[in-house]
Scaffold this active site. Sequence first.
Site, mmCIF file in Angstrom:
data_model
loop_
_atom_site.group_PDB
_atom_site.id
_atom_site.type_symbol
_atom_site.label_atom_id
_atom_site.label_comp_id
_atom_site.label_asym_id
_atom_site.label_seq_id
_atom_site.Cartn_x
_atom_site.Cartn_y
_atom_site.Cartn_z
ATOM 1 N N LEU A 63 63.182 -13.677 16.751
ATOM 2 C CA LEU A 63 62.123 -12.198 17.217
ATOM 3 C C LEU A 63 63.842 -11.514 17.563
ATOM 4 C CD1 LEU A 63 59.641 -13.049 18.995
ATOM 5 C CD2 LEU A 63 59.681 -12.605 16.705
ATOM 6 N N ASN A 279 71.330 -21.624 6.966
ATOM 7 C CA ASN A 279 72.237 -22.346 8.251
ATOM 8 C C ASN A 279 71.258 -23.481 8.486
ATOM 9 O OD1 ASN A 279 73.590 -23.508 9.675
ATOM 10 N ND2 ASN A 279 74.386 -22.152 11.060
ATOM 11 N N ASP A 306 62.004 -21.194 10.231
ATOM 12 C CA ASP A 306 63.466 -20.817 11.646
ATOM 13 C C ASP A 306 63.703 -19.248 10.465
ATOM 14 O OD1 ASP A 306 66.027 -20.337 12.283
ATOM 15 O OD2 ASP A 306 66.803 -20.890 10.214
ATOM 16 N N HIS A 310 67.037 -10.024 8.923
ATOM 17 C CA HIS A 310 68.921 -9.319 9.016
ATOM 18 C C HIS A 310 67.985 -7.989 8.528
ATOM 19 C CE1 HIS A 310 70.891 -12.343 10.667
ATOM 20 N NE2 HIS A 310 70.386 -13.476 9.770
#
Length: 430
Positions: A63, A279, A306, A310
Amino acid sequence: MKQLVKNVRLIDPSLGLDEVSDVLIENGIIAAIGTTVVEDDAEILDRTGCICVPGLIDIHVHLREPGGEHKETIATGTAAAAHGGFVGVCSMPNTTPTTDNASVVDFVLEQAEKAHHCRVYPSGSCTKGLKGESLSEMGDMVSCGVVAFTDDGRGVQDSGMMRRVMDYAKMFNKVVMSHCQDESLVGPGQVNEGVVSTRLGMAGWPSTGEELQIQRDIALSELTGCPVHIQHITTARGVELVREGKQRGVRVTCEVTPHHLVLNEDDITESYDTNLKMNPPLRTKEDNEVLIAAVADGTIDCVVTDHAPHAAHEKEREFELAPFGMTGLETSLGVILTYLVRPGFISYERMVELMAIAPREILGLDPLSLKVGSCADLTIFDPELVWTVSADDMYSKAKNSGFLGFDLVGRATDVFVGGSLTMKEGRVVD
């Protein structure tokens, strides 16, 4: 306000339930279920053709707040969760400052309550500042509501420290969620080490860098008796290690993301789409096939996103400089319905186990079921709704999805959290 959801198909494998019925929601609980429910003063929601399941929960979500509000806030992230059909998320601790003490946990919970889009279950870091050097304030965080511990984003590199983390977590009856990445092997790796990394001229991220720590942490779980949950598993060998651990009676569970099930290294082309930089990285098509089989046979316990938002300017950098990760809360259900349920790899019942039942079991949360008297945390979705993933249709502050442009079949229409509609007819309720 009372709501009466009519003509909806109820599916709950914990009850062996699969029937079309009406559901009356009142005072935060399921007040009645049946084909002849009548309530004159209730809001009527006719959901003919839709499916209602125990509320979906995602136990691996970033978050970003505090500290990364330019990427996502708790308000926008939980709105995205509701839009994706989720009633709850487990937030990761790699914030700034790190969620390694009670005050940060309190802040996360306060912001989640203000947003009021979905439940937030914070995880706390294993070590202070994710540095792997000293234990975080584990006891204080548990008293404030932390449900698990993880150094997600890096992983605990030192085996002795990881044992100490597990020893302490076991005392609090909490699971340790392990981001498996041996940094000495992974180094500057950008994509899966193999044919594609060679062809594109990028540093490789070997599967062994994940598998060694999976093996280590299963062994440490066996040693300490602490439950361990392997995060975002990506390789066939990793699945085999988990399966072997379960057969020995180790308290090990694992998760997989939709993008590691559906996408692979071949999707990364000379366009160098940074939305596909993950990743752990996207692996091979053969790994996809093994992961899907492991989802179907129960080796993999749950599906998570996940969700890693960004800012646009961060993802627009050169591939090797762009951050890892993609958003996923608003596409997860659609991807699983389209690529696993519709082709027959899994049933609706198995999907509910993966996305609603097992995640609660792993975190030690109260179970949820579709029966009278249960908490009205519900997800309703239209399994035949065809839609295209678009940045313009996202509530998340970030748009860095690897599924942009994909045509999906099946989407959440309504979400109830404690009897309150947080999404209605596909739109998040303010």
